[in-house]
Design an enzyme around this catalytic site. Sequence first.
Site, PDB file in Angstrom:
ATOM      1  N   ASN A  22      11.840  13.342 -47.526  1.00  0.00           N
ATOM      2  CA  ASN A  22      11.691  14.782 -47.260  1.00  0.00           C
ATOM      3  C   ASN A  22      11.769  15.634 -48.528  1.00  0.00           C
ATOM      4  OD1 ASN A  22      14.423  14.158 -47.440  1.00  0.00           O
ATOM      5  ND2 ASN A  22      15.040  15.665 -45.914  1.00  0.00           N
TER       6      ASN A  22
ATOM      7  N   GLU B  98      24.617   9.938 -47.999  1.00  0.00           N
ATOM      8  CA  GLU B  98      24.211  11.264 -47.490  1.00  0.00           C
ATOM      9  C   GLU B  98      23.273  11.001 -46.333  1.00  0.00           C
ATOM     10  OE1 GLU B  98      25.215  14.140 -48.267  1.00  0.00           O
ATOM     11  OE2 GLU B  98      25.985  14.074 -50.305  1.00  0.00           O
TER      12      GLU B  98
ATOM     13  N   CYS C 256      17.731  17.461 -43.765  1.00  0.00           N
ATOM     14  CA  CYS C 256      18.905  16.841 -43.150  1.00  0.00           C
ATOM     15  C   CYS C 256      19.823  17.883 -42.549  1.00  0.00           C
ATOM     16  CB  CYS C 256      19.654  16.021 -44.189  1.00  0.00           C
ATOM     17  SG  CYS C 256      20.018  16.930 -45.694  1.00  0.00           S
TER      18      CYS C 256
ATOM     19  N   GLU D  81      27.775  14.933 -52.810  1.00  0.00           N
ATOM     20  CA  GLU D  81      26.990  15.129 -54.025  1.00  0.00           C
ATOM     21  C   GLU D  81      27.199  16.569 -54.488  1.00  0.00           C
ATOM     22  OE1 GLU D  81      23.023  13.547 -52.505  1.00  0.00           O
ATOM     23  OE2 GLU D  81      23.402  12.205 -54.189  1.00  0.00           O
TER      24      GLU D  81
HETATM   25  P1  NAD Z   1      15.618   5.914 -43.982  1.00  0.00           P
HETATM   26  O1  NAD Z   1      17.061   5.628 -43.804  1.00  0.00           O
HETATM   27  O2  NAD Z   1      14.636   5.273 -43.111  1.00  0.00           O
HETATM   28  O3  NAD Z   1      15.157   5.541 -45.471  1.00  0.00           O
HETATM   29  C1  NAD Z   1      15.794   6.066 -46.609  1.00  0.00           C
HETATM   30  C2  NAD Z   1      15.596   5.126 -47.776  1.00  0.00           C
HETATM   31  O4  NAD Z   1      16.282   3.898 -47.511  1.00  0.00           O
HETATM   32  C3  NAD Z   1      14.144   4.730 -48.052  1.00  0.00           C
HETATM   33  O5  NAD Z   1      13.960   4.666 -49.447  1.00  0.00           O
HETATM   34  C4  NAD Z   1      14.049   3.350 -47.423  1.00  0.00           C
HETATM   35  O6  NAD Z   1      13.034   2.548 -47.981  1.00  0.00           O
HETATM   36  C5  NAD Z   1      15.413   2.792 -47.741  1.00  0.00           C
HETATM   37  N1  NAD Z   1      15.857   1.698 -46.877  1.00  0.00           N
HETATM   38  C6  NAD Z   1      15.400   1.326 -45.659  1.00  0.00           C
HETATM   39  N2  NAD Z   1      16.083   0.260 -45.178  1.00  0.00           N
HETATM   40  C7  NAD Z   1      17.023  -0.039 -46.111  1.00  0.00           C
HETATM   41  C8  NAD Z   1      18.062  -1.006 -46.177  1.00  0.00           C
HETATM   42  N3  NAD Z   1      18.288  -1.876 -45.208  1.00  0.00           N
HETATM   43  N4  NAD Z   1      18.851  -0.996 -47.281  1.00  0.00           N
HETATM   44  C9  NAD Z   1      18.665  -0.104 -48.271  1.00  0.00           C
HETATM   45  N5  NAD Z   1      17.691   0.836 -48.254  1.00  0.00           N
HETATM   46  C10 NAD Z   1      16.873   0.864 -47.193  1.00  0.00           C
HETATM   47  O7  NAD Z   1      15.516   7.508 -43.921  1.00  0.00           O
HETATM   48  P2  NAD Z   1      14.199   8.406 -44.027  1.00  0.00           P
HETATM   49  O8  NAD Z   1      13.470   8.306 -42.713  1.00  0.00           O
HETATM   50  O9  NAD Z   1      13.475   8.123 -45.283  1.00  0.00           O
HETATM   51  O10 NAD Z   1      14.826   9.864 -44.189  1.00  0.00           O
HETATM   52  C11 NAD Z   1      15.161  10.679 -43.136  1.00  0.00           C
HETATM   53  C12 NAD Z   1      16.661  10.660 -42.902  1.00  0.00           C
HETATM   54  O11 NAD Z   1      17.339  11.005 -44.107  1.00  0.00           O
HETATM   55  C13 NAD Z   1      17.092  11.689 -41.883  1.00  0.00           C
HETATM   56  O12 NAD Z   1      18.050  11.113 -41.016  1.00  0.00           O
HETATM   57  C14 NAD Z   1      17.738  12.768 -42.729  1.00  0.00           C
HETATM   58  O13 NAD Z   1      18.679  13.547 -42.047  1.00  0.00           O
HETATM   59  C15 NAD Z   1      18.349  11.986 -43.826  1.00  0.00           C
HETATM   60  N6  NAD Z   1      18.595  12.829 -45.010  1.00  0.00           N
HETATM   61  C16 NAD Z   1      19.897  13.121 -45.363  1.00  0.00           C
HETATM   62  C17 NAD Z   1      20.141  13.962 -46.443  1.00  0.00           C
HETATM   63  C18 NAD Z   1      21.547  14.322 -46.867  1.00  0.00           C
HETATM   64  O14 NAD Z   1      21.722  14.802 -47.980  1.00  0.00           O
HETATM   65  N7  NAD Z   1      22.560  14.126 -46.047  1.00  0.00           N
HETATM   66  C19 NAD Z   1      19.080  14.503 -47.153  1.00  0.00           C
HETATM   67  C20 NAD Z   1      17.767  14.184 -46.760  1.00  0.00           C
HETATM   68  C21 NAD Z   1      17.546  13.345 -45.690  1.00  0.00           C
END
Ligand code: NAD
Length: 463
Positions: free
Chosen positions: A139, A235, A269, A443
Site C-alpha cells: 500500500n 506492524e 492500515c 516504528e
Molecule cells: P501480507 O502480509 O500479505 O504481505 C506483506 C509482506 O510479507 C509481503 O512482502 C509478502 O511477500 C511478505 N510475506 C508473505 N508471506 C510471508 C511469510 N510467510 N514470511 C515472511 N514474509 C511474508 O500483507 P499485504 O497484503 O501486502 O499488506 C496489507 C496488510 O498490511 C494489511 O493488513 C494492512 O493493514 C497491513 N499494513 C500494516 C501497516 C502498519 O504499519 N501497521 C502498514 C501498512 C499495511
Amino acid sequence: MTIDGARVMSGPTFSVINPATGETFGAAPDCTRDQLDDAMQAAAETFETWRRDESSRRQLLLNCAEALTRQAAELAELLTREQGKPLPKAAGEIAGAAKWFTYTAGLEIPIDVALDNDRVRVEVRRRPHGVVAAITPWNYPVSLAVWKIAPALLAGNTVVLKPSPYTPLTTLRMGAILRDVLPSGVLNVISGGDELGALLTTHPKVRKISFTGSVATGKLVAAAAASDLKRVTLELGGNDPAILLPDVDVSRVAKRLFWGAFENCGQVCSAIKRVYVPHSLSGQLLSELGDVARGVQVGDGFVAGTQIGPLNNRPQFERVQELVEDAKQAGAKVVAGGHRLTGHGYFYAPTIVGDVSDGIRVVDEEQFGPVLPVVSYVDLEDAIARANATHFGLSGSVWSSDATRAQEVAAQLECGTVWVNQHLNVVPHAPFGGAKWSGLGVENGPWGLLGFTELQTINVAKG
Ligand code: NAD
C-alpha cells in the site's frame, strides 16, 4: 536487485500488473536462494565496518534524502503505475520518504547513566543488532520501507529489504538510486514472492526482522523468528473505529471522516474502517458521507484530477466485493457505491454502508478498501466497548466539539494511536504501532529507532 552494491539480475522473473488496466507492464527478478545468501553475506560483512562511524551514517542518511528528492518524479511515476495511487499522492509518498530520512538523521542514540556513585558508574548503551530483514506490503511500498531503512541504518545495522510482489519496482529502483549513496552491502534490495519473505525470516544471518503486513503473515513471521530468537517488530492490520460523540457537528466533520477512510482507496492500515455515530445523527451522517462519496473522481492515477485510484490487486478487489455483497445479504443499506466500475482495472465505487452492526463481516473484519460501514449507537459506553471488542488495536479517532471530552474517550480506546477530530495524521516524531494483534513494537521517533538496538549495560568499578 541491489546486492553488495552491485546491480544483479536473476534468470527467473515475475510479472507486475498496472492495477488501473489489469495488465502486465513490467517484470521483477525472482531472487534465487544463492542471491539471497549473497545479500545476507554482504550485509553481514559490511556490518563490521558500518557500525563504527555514527556521524558518517548520519550524513549518509541526509544524502539518501537528497538522492530520493532528485529522482522523485521518476519514482512517483513508477509508483503510480504499480500501486495505482494518484500521481500527486505518489509524489507525496516519495517526498515523505525523503522527509523521514532527514528527520531520522537528526535523532540521537542516547547513552543513559543508570547509576554514578563512589563505587561504580553504570552506563546503558545501545548496540545495533546486525543484519535486519525488512519486509513491506503494497500500500505504501516506499515510505514503509524508509520507516525501516532509515532508523536501522542510523543505529548501525545493515539491511536486506524485500518489497511486496505486487509493488516491487519502485523499491528496486530506490535501491538502485541509493547504490550511489551508500557503501556496498549496507542496503540490499531483493524481490520475490511470499516464499522469499519466509526465507528471510529463517535466514541464519538475520538478527532482527522488521515486518509490515497482515496479521496472518505477522504471526507466521513471529513463529519463524522464535526458533532463533530473532528480534521482531511487527506492524500489522487494523480495524480502526471512529467514534462520533453526541455533540459533534456532522457537517463540519463529514469530509474529514470520509478521507480518513478512503485515503489511498481505503488501503491504509490505520484508515477508518468503521464509524460509530449516535443514532440521532446517523441519517444526517449517512447522507453527507454519501454526497462526498458520489462527488469523488475515481480513475487512473495518471489522469489529472483523480482523487481515488484502483485497488492494488485482484485478490483485494475481489475481497472488497465479497464483503459488500455479504453486507447486502445481511440487510445493509448501500447509501453510495456498492459496485465495481466498468473497465479492466480494479476500480470500485466509494461505498458507504448503513444499517449495519457488529457481527457483520464488513464491520468486524479489515476491509482494506473503499468501503465504510456506519454503525449507530445509543449508549456511548456501549459504543466504546464495541469499538474495543476486537483483536485489532492499531488506531482510532474520536470526534467532538469538545476536544477535552474527546480525549477522555480516546484514553479508553485499546489501540496504539488515537486521533481527535482528525484521522491519519502520521508524523515521524511519534511512535506508531499496534496494540493486541495489530503489532509488536513501534516504528518512528526515538522509540522506533531504539527498536533497532539492543541494550548493553556497562558497569565500571571506581578505584
Ligand atoms: P501480507 O502480509 O500479505 O504481505 C506483506 C509482506 O510479507 C509481503 O512482502 C509478502 O511477500 C511478505 N510475506 C508473505 N508471506 C510471508 C511469510 N510467510 N514470511 C515472511 N514474509 C511474508 O500483507 P499485504 O497484503 O501486502 O499488506 C496489507 C496488510 O498490511 C494489511 O493488513 C494492512 O493493514 C497491513 N499494513 C500494516 C501497516 C502498519 O504499519 N501497521 C502498514 C501498512 C499495511
